[in-house]
Design a protein around this motif. Structure first.
Motif, PDB file in Angstrom:
ATOM      1  N   VAL A 411       0.832  -1.201   0.000  1.00  0.00           N
ATOM      2  CA  VAL A 411       0.000   0.000   0.000  1.00  0.00           C
ATOM      3  C   VAL A 411       0.870   1.256   0.000  1.00  0.00           C
ATOM      4  O   VAL A 411       0.528   2.252  -0.637  1.00  0.00           O
ATOM      5  N   GLY A 412       2.025   1.211   0.673  1.00  0.00           N
ATOM      6  CA  GLY A 412       2.911   2.365   0.688  1.00  0.00           C
ATOM      7  C   GLY A 412       3.368   2.726  -0.713  1.00  0.00           C
ATOM      8  O   GLY A 412       3.332   3.895  -1.123  1.00  0.00           O
ATOM      9  N   ASP A 413       3.786   1.714  -1.476  1.00  0.00           N
ATOM     10  CA  ASP A 413       4.266   1.962  -2.838  1.00  0.00           C
ATOM     11  C   ASP A 413       3.161   2.554  -3.708  1.00  0.00           C
ATOM     12  O   ASP A 413       3.413   3.410  -4.559  1.00  0.00           O
ATOM     13  N   GLN A 414       1.927   2.068  -3.475  1.00  0.00           N
ATOM     14  CA  GLN A 414       0.822   2.589  -4.279  1.00  0.00           C
ATOM     15  C   GLN A 414       0.571   4.060  -3.959  1.00  0.00           C
ATOM     16  O   GLN A 414       0.265   4.855  -4.836  1.00  0.00           O
ATOM     17  N   LEU A 415       0.710   4.398  -2.674  1.00  0.00           N
ATOM     18  CA  LEU A 415       0.538   5.801  -2.293  1.00  0.00           C
ATOM     19  C   LEU A 415       1.633   6.654  -2.924  1.00  0.00           C
ATOM     20  O   LEU A 415       1.366   7.739  -3.441  1.00  0.00           O
ATOM     21  N   VAL A 416       2.878   6.156  -2.896  1.00  0.00           N
ATOM     22  CA  VAL A 416       3.996   6.888  -3.491  1.00  0.00           C
ATOM     23  C   VAL A 416       3.715   7.142  -4.973  1.00  0.00           C
ATOM     24  O   VAL A 416       3.881   8.255  -5.472  1.00  0.00           O
ATOM     25  N   HIS A 448       4.843   0.726   9.435  1.00  0.00           N
ATOM     26  CA  HIS A 448       4.776  -0.722   9.285  1.00  0.00           C
ATOM     27  C   HIS A 448       3.662  -1.113   8.308  1.00  0.00           C
ATOM     28  O   HIS A 448       3.835  -1.979   7.451  1.00  0.00           O
ATOM     29  N   ARG A 449       2.518  -0.432   8.414  1.00  0.00           N
ATOM     30  CA  ARG A 449       1.388  -0.748   7.533  1.00  0.00           C
ATOM     31  C   ARG A 449       1.720  -0.458   6.071  1.00  0.00           C
ATOM     32  O   ARG A 449       1.214  -1.116   5.173  1.00  0.00           O
ATOM     33  N   ALA A 450       2.555   0.530   5.833  1.00  0.00           N
ATOM     34  CA  ALA A 450       2.904   0.885   4.455  1.00  0.00           C
ATOM     35  C   ALA A 450       3.575  -0.282   3.746  1.00  0.00           C
ATOM     36  O   ALA A 450       3.538  -0.391   2.529  1.00  0.00           O
ATOM     37  N   GLU A 451       4.200  -1.173   4.522  1.00  0.00           N
ATOM     38  CA  GLU A 451       4.901  -2.309   3.925  1.00  0.00           C
ATOM     39  C   GLU A 451       3.957  -3.474   3.629  1.00  0.00           C
ATOM     40  O   GLU A 451       4.380  -4.505   3.123  1.00  0.00           O
ATOM     41  N   GLN A 452       2.672  -3.342   3.999  1.00  0.00           N
ATOM     42  CA  GLN A 452       1.769  -4.485   3.845  1.00  0.00           C
ATOM     43  C   GLN A 452       1.002  -4.431   2.534  1.00  0.00           C
ATOM     44  O   GLN A 452       0.897  -3.391   1.901  1.00  0.00           O
ATOM     45  N   TYR A 453       0.491  -5.599   2.153  1.00  0.00           N
ATOM     46  CA  TYR A 453      -0.322  -5.696   0.942  1.00  0.00           C
ATOM     47  C   TYR A 453      -1.785  -5.509   1.311  1.00  0.00           C
ATOM     48  O   TYR A 453      -2.179  -5.802   2.448  1.00  0.00           O
ATOM     49  N   PRO A 454      -2.616  -5.060   0.368  1.00  0.00           N
ATOM     50  CA  PRO A 454      -4.025  -4.791   0.691  1.00  0.00           C
ATOM     51  C   PRO A 454      -4.724  -5.956   1.397  1.00  0.00           C
ATOM     52  O   PRO A 454      -5.489  -5.745   2.334  1.00  0.00           O
ATOM     53  N   HIS A 455      -4.427  -7.212   0.971  1.00  0.00           N
ATOM     54  CA  HIS A 455      -5.178  -8.319   1.569  1.00  0.00           C
ATOM     55  C   HIS A 455      -4.800  -8.568   3.023  1.00  0.00           C
ATOM     56  O   HIS A 455      -5.488  -9.282   3.735  1.00  0.00           O
ATOM     57  N   GLU A 456      -3.699  -7.969   3.472  1.00  0.00           N
ATOM     58  CA  GLU A 456      -3.304  -8.174   4.871  1.00  0.00           C
ATOM     59  C   GLU A 456      -4.031  -7.213   5.805  1.00  0.00           C
ATOM     60  O   GLU A 456      -3.847  -7.273   7.014  1.00  0.00           O
ATOM     61  N   LEU A 457      -4.826  -6.312   5.239  1.00  0.00           N
ATOM     62  CA  LEU A 457      -5.512  -5.329   6.069  1.00  0.00           C
ATOM     63  C   LEU A 457      -6.980  -5.699   6.209  1.00  0.00           C
ATOM     64  O   LEU A 457      -7.554  -6.320   5.313  1.00  0.00           O
ATOM     65  N   SER A 458      -7.586  -5.281   7.323  1.00  0.00           N
ATOM     66  CA  SER A 458      -9.018  -5.527   7.502  1.00  0.00           C
ATOM     67  C   SER A 458      -9.802  -4.543   6.639  1.00  0.00           C
ATOM     68  O   SER A 458      -9.245  -3.576   6.113  1.00  0.00           O
ATOM     69  N   GLY A 459     -11.110  -4.793   6.489  1.00  0.00           N
ATOM     70  CA  GLY A 459     -11.949  -3.945   5.636  1.00  0.00           C
ATOM     71  C   GLY A 459     -11.871  -2.478   6.033  1.00  0.00           C
ATOM     72  O   GLY A 459     -11.741  -1.596   5.189  1.00  0.00           O
ATOM     73  N   GLY A 466      -7.824   3.603   1.256  1.00  0.00           N
ATOM     74  CA  GLY A 466      -8.527   4.173   0.106  1.00  0.00           C
ATOM     75  C   GLY A 466      -8.699   5.676   0.284  1.00  0.00           C
ATOM     76  O   GLY A 466      -8.508   6.457  -0.658  1.00  0.00           O
ATOM     77  N   ILE A 467      -9.031   6.104   1.487  1.00  0.00           N
ATOM     78  CA  ILE A 467      -9.191   7.544   1.737  1.00  0.00           C
ATOM     79  C   ILE A 467      -7.834   8.244   1.681  1.00  0.00           C
ATOM     80  O   ILE A 467      -7.709   9.336   1.126  1.00  0.00           O
ATOM     81  N   ALA A 468      -6.796   7.583   2.208  1.00  0.00           N
ATOM     82  CA  ALA A 468      -5.454   8.172   2.137  1.00  0.00           C
ATOM     83  C   ALA A 468      -5.053   8.385   0.680  1.00  0.00           C
ATOM     84  O   ALA A 468      -4.478   9.418   0.325  1.00  0.00           O
ATOM     85  N   MET A 469      -5.372   7.419  -0.193  1.00  0.00           N
ATOM     86  CA  MET A 469      -5.078   7.559  -1.619  1.00  0.00           C
ATOM     87  C   MET A 469      -5.797   8.789  -2.176  1.00  0.00           C
ATOM     88  O   MET A 469      -5.242   9.555  -2.959  1.00  0.00           O
ATOM     89  N   ALA A 470      -7.068   8.924  -1.779  1.00  0.00           N
ATOM     90  CA  ALA A 470      -7.855  10.036  -2.291  1.00  0.00           C
ATOM     91  C   ALA A 470      -7.277  11.370  -1.824  1.00  0.00           C
ATOM     92  O   ALA A 470      -7.392  12.382  -2.499  1.00  0.00           O
ATOM     93  N   LEU A 471      -6.631  11.358  -0.647  1.00  0.00           N
ATOM     94  CA  LEU A 471      -6.093  12.599  -0.086  1.00  0.00           C
ATOM     95  C   LEU A 471      -4.720  12.940  -0.613  1.00  0.00           C
ATOM     96  O   LEU A 471      -4.210  14.035  -0.368  1.00  0.00           O
TER      97      LEU A 471
END
Ligand code: ADP
Ligand code: SF4
Ligand code: SF4
Ligand code: MG
Lengths: 634, 338
Positions: A411-416, A448-459, A466-471
């Motif tokens: 998720v971190g890389d996607q935000l970057v 730490h969360r930035a290093e995780q993949y989407p499926h490792e996170l809860s809904g 998703g909101i962080a991406m939008a921001l």
């Protein structure tokens, strides 16, 4: 069935393959009645006659046998063996697949381990080994080819069956008193049959080729019997002095396999449900725009951040036109939160997607209206400019955050990526910003969360990402399409609080789409109620909730059960909303409205102002003694 | 008091886990853990909780789509597992299930007639005229036009499909219906229609309902008792009015505080992670302790048992420090994180 045939016919190559195959099959079917020489009579006097000789249109082979006759009889045998082998493979393979997939557990393990063992051998070696054990002969070649193809069927069908066996209708059938056998035969089989047919139509050609291969090596048809493979094998020895002996069966193999494969691909495409729904036709990156005229800007919306005027979006599917959005107008001021409420299918999502041309085309077309962001008409902008707007000035948050998150990247890389797309920034700086964004949406331990993949996170966590991406690029407007609908109430409460915070701290404006009046009253300043593709009422949240003017708004509020008021039984609205391809004249709600009268079913009912800041699309608004007549056009 | 229709004792279902050849045994996931619950004939018991708390597992255990790892279920005095073993159909004739997703619970390649005829044929042994008659009756009971019976599921809207799902469940003439989020997938206007239908059917056929939902307000309108689940356990149980008047368990209060009411006061958002603990390494004591504002040391050592709050009163809570007094959302607080 008719649609299936038309689908095949529409595909030219498949139709060509089908016709060719049909001709070949007809020819070999009537072979016994054709005036042909006996394929096995040797006549050494006439050996190796060239094609077009007297009495032997395709010539003769090394033993003086008529090649045309041998070709037709041989094709007959090759086709029969190939088809029989694929039927056997399909039957046994599908049975194994269905049983393994349905029962799962140990049955599945045992069966699939066996299949894996078969697959561990190189394909053709296995076939050779089987024939070596059984001895050469046409029937044995058939078994060998069938056996080596069983794993292919078993795996494919097992995969599909696993998917179906876990569907709820299987449980429902079990609760209806059906036993395993009945469920397999009457619930599972009809649903996997198309896949079996597809698998078969794409393998028959290869299986004919494989049988020919075995015969070519002398392991299939035994002399004097002819099949295409053995004819090719015999012809090979005299490739130089009599090339036609090998060329003729070779050409036939080519024709048969090609026609079957072309047809098979056609069948696969026609049966694939994704194709029917148009999901495989690649939509354009921007919605098609075909405006009848360009509306002039509405001066009352001058200071609005976003103003939408008379937006119309249709879906054109075949000959039908679905009017999903049917003249929607609203404005959002900077830092305002406008709610868009309505039942599913009322056009909320299509409205939201139309704003930045994100509706899939085909089938979507924007046919009218204006979408102005800070005064600029977005529907007029070149595509490059729109692309730069997306995610920078306006960003989206969807109900399913996986719609925007790629499953295979952290998720971190996607935000970057999202940040660097719009801002010139070094990777390291963007990374710092990404982590701080995750912190802003209250994700604990953001680094730490930035290093995780989407499926490792809860809904809930995913929706925060998703909101962080939008921001990421400090947009002026966030369009949130049911961002909390899939979440639990406690998580929803947190996401709503988060959005409120953002508005306060960053001055962001929000278009918040939901079907839940409770959520609306928590965060929206104003609300627009949609019905059948139109806004039927718009105004400040508080007054609309307290004194709805439109009968639909009133009824919609009344059918929501209210926590803490168990005696206040929700009152249902009878009937269903009209279909988007058959909107009635006049008021779309008339069918379900208990105040409806003849005038409601005529002409176009306009949105009229009832109070300074409220508008309603009804000729008899609630709580207003006499509505201004000039608002109604007949 | 007569015997309850359902008598559930220590019901547990563990997924996965088991022995390993090397290393320590794998821990299983306790989807449902030590549930004790009585359902009286004619009751509508609402079960609320967030996603993943074990509601659906409990439902599947009750209708026999799954088998408990421990504990017992007695139906009108008979052991459910014995009942199942004796006659495959015995359970399905008494307890039926309504699914959450109306469309995916109907086979897309079957007509409504075939879907409804299956339980009549296999569970009630109806054929010919009697079958036809009952099919017509069923369609009428759930307010569907008789000609719909020849259609395929995809020709129906969500609300209509859910009526078919209900008709399928009623076909076997059961006494108990387990409804697993039956209106969650429906629009509010359609949801109200289905709730109305369910109320009417209950009165008409003397049914007992076990109504599962994550939506507190829906459960409140339809149930006379409510049980709240958290992380596989029941944590509070009371008559509906009592529960909403004075919820005792801190988790129940969190749920109520976060539910938005149209035109109602602002909701309260929890701080920190409002999420269930990791099912593979559950906390030792009360599962809610990591989120609980009232948690003390004792909460983190022992699992609080589900007990009567005041002896003799019909209000149970699994908490060492239950909250007393009526519940009221504080009107001055806003939906903001502090
Ligand atoms: N790809 C599509 N093809 C045809 N019709 C569509 C498509 N997407 C949406 N629609 C139709 O557009 C209308 C509005 O849909 P939508 O905006 O998704 O509603 P909402 O978001 O309010 O639930 C519906 O009638 C829907 O069936
Ligand atoms: S216009 Fe007529 S039918 Fe439509 S909402 Fe108003 S009163 Fe009802
Ligand atoms: S037992 Fe303790 S931690 Fe658990 S809910 Fe009660 S007060 Fe909170
Ligand atoms: Mg939508």
């Amino acid at each position: 069935m008719m649609t299936f045939i038309t689908l095949i016919a529409r595909n030219r190559l498949a139709a060509f393959g089908g016709v060719m195959l049909l001709l070949i099959v007809l020819l070999v079917l009537i072979t016994p009645w054709l005036p042909l020489a006996d394929p096995n009579i040797t006549e050494t006097a006439n050996r190796l006659m060239p094609p077009l000789s007297d009495g032997h249109p395709l010539g003769t082979d090394a033993l003086g046998r008529d090649i045309l006759s041998r070709l037709l009889w041989g094709t007959r045998i090759s086709l029969a063996v190939g088809v029989a082998a694929s039927l056997v493979a399909a039957l046994i393979g599908s049975m194994i697949g269905i049983v393994a997939g349905y029962f799962g557990g140990r049955t599945d393990n045992t069966l699939m381990r066996g299949i894996d063992m078969l697959m561990a051998f190189p394909y053709i070696l296995l076939a050779l080994a089987i024939v070596a054990v059984l001895g050469p002969g046409l029937m044995n070649a058939l078994y060998a080819i069938a056996i080596v193809n069983i794993p292919f069927f078993a795996r494919n069908i097992r995969g599909v069956t696993v998917g179906i066996a876990h569907r709820e209708f299987i449980d429902a059938a079990r609760l209806s008193g059906k036993g395993n056998l009945r469920i397999l035969a009457s619930e599972i089989l009809p649903n996997v049959l198309p896949v079996i047919v597809i698998t078969m139509s794409t393998t028959v050609g290869w299986m004919i080729l494989e049988t020919a291969g075995l015969s070519f090596l002398g392991l299939g048809a035994q002399p004097p019997q002819a099949d295409l493979g053995s004819m090719l094998g015999e012809g090979r020895k005299m490739m130089l002095n009599a090339p036609h002996v090998a060329t003729v069966p070779g050409l036939m193999i080519f024709l048969v396999v090609m026609s079957i494969n072309l047809l098979g691909d056609g069948i696969r495409d026609a049966l694939d449900p994704r194709l029917k729904s148009g999901a495989l036709s690649r939509p354009a990156p921007f919605t098609r725009i075909r405006r009848r005229h360009k509306p002039l800007p509405d001066p009352t919306n001058d200071d609005a951040l976003l103003s939408v005027e008379n937006l119309q979006t249709d879906f054109e599917v075949g000959h039908d036109t679905y009017q999903a959005v049917n003249g929607v107008s609203f404005a959002i001021q900077p830092n305002e939160c406008l709610g868009l409420v309505g039942e599913s299918g009322s056009g909320k999502s299509v409205t939201a997607l139309s704003l930045l041309g994100l509706v899939a085309s085909p089938p979507g077309v924007i046919t009218d209206g204006r979408v102005a962001l800070a005064g600029r008409d977005l529907l007029d902008l070149p595509h490059g400019d729109i692309r730069r707007l997306r995610g920078r000035d306006v960003s989206y948050v969807f109900q399913d955050p996986l719609a925007t998150l790629h499953p295979l990247f952290r998720v971190g890389d996607q935000l970057v990526e999202a940040i660097r797309q719009h801002q010139p920034m070094s990777r390291a700086d963007a990374r710092t910003r990404a982590v701080s964004l995750l912190g802003q949406v209250r994700i604990p331990n953001p680094a730490h969360r930035a290093e995780q993949y989407p499926h490792e996170l809860s809904g809930g966590m995913r929706q925060r990402v998703g909101i962080a991406m939008a921001l990421a690029n400090d947009p002026q407007l966030i369009i949130a399409d049911e961002p909390t609908t899939a979440l639990d109430v406690t998580v929803q409460a947190q996401i709503l609080a988060l959005i409120q915070n953002l508005r306060r701290e960053k001055g962001t404006a929000v278009l918040f789409i939901t079907h839940d009046f409770g959520v609306v009253s928590q965060i929206c300043d104003r609300v627009a109620v949609m019905y059948a593709g139109r806004i039927v009422e718009i105004g400040p949240t508080k007054t609309i909730l307290e004194t709805p003017r439109h009968p639909y708004t009133r009824r919609l509020i009344d059918c929501v059960p209210r926590l803490g008021e168990p005696d206040n039984e929700p009152v249902a609205i009878p009937g269903l909303p009209p279909a988007a391809d058959a909107l009635p004249e006049g008021c779309a709600f008339a069918e379900r409205c208990d105040l409806a009268e003849d005038a409601c079913r005529q002409g176009n009912i306009e949105l009229i102002a009832t109070d300074t800041d409220r508008q309603v699309r009804c000729i008899k608004p609630l709580g207003i003694p006499t509505p201004s007549p000039q608002g109604v056009t007949r | 008091m007569s015997t309850p229709l359902l008598d559930i004792r220590g019901l547990t279902r563990t997924f996965g886990g088991g022995r390993r050849w090397f290393g320590p045994d794998r821990a299983g996931v306790h989807a449902v853990q030590g549930i004790n619950l009585d359902v009286a004939r004619g009751d509508t018991l609402g079960i609320v909780g967030e996603s993943g708390c074990g509601k659906s597992t409990l439902a599947r255990l009750l209708v026999g789509l799954d088998t408990p790892s421990g504990g017992t279920i007695h139906y009108a005095g008979d052991d459910l597992q014995q009942l199942r073993a004796q006659d495959r159909h015995a359970l399905a004739r008494r307890i039926q299930y309504v699914f959450q997703d109306p469309l995916s619970s109907l086979n897309p390649r079957k007509r409504i007639r075939d879907i409804l005829a299956a339980p009549l044929r296999y569970l009630r042994g109806l054929e010919g005229q009697a079958l036809e008659y009952r099919l017509g009756e069923l369609m009428e009971v759930v307010n569907l036009r008789p000609e719909f019976i020849a259609r395929y599921p995809h020709e129906f809207s969500g609300g209509q499909a859910q009526r078919i799902g209900i008709a399928r469940a009623l076909a076997a003439d059961p006494e108990l219906l387990v409804l697993d989020e039956p209106v969650s997938a429906l629009d509010v206007s359609i949801q109200a229609q289905v709730l109305q239908l369910l109320r009417r059917l209950k009165a008409e056929f003397d049914l007992t309902y076990l109504f599962i939902s994550h939506d507190l307000s829906v459960v409140e309108t339809i149930s006379n008792r409510i049980a709240v689940m958290y992380f596989g356990r029941l944590i509070e149980q009371a008559p509906t009015r009592q529960l909403f008047h004075a919820p005792a368990h801190p988790y129940t209060r969190v749920l109520l505080d976060s539910a938005p009411i149209p035109g109602g006061p602002p909701i309260k958002a929890e701080e920190g992670e409002a999420e269930l603990p990791d099912p593979l390494s559950p906390p030792p004591g009360c599962a809610f302790a990591p989120r609980c504002p009232r948690a003390q040391d004792d909460c983190r050592h022992t699992v609080p048992p589900l007990d009567n709050l005041v002896a003799g009163k019909d209000h149970l809570a699994a908490c060492f420090h239950p909250i007393e007094g009526p519940w009221q959302r504080i009107a001055t607080q806003s939906a903001q994180e502090r």
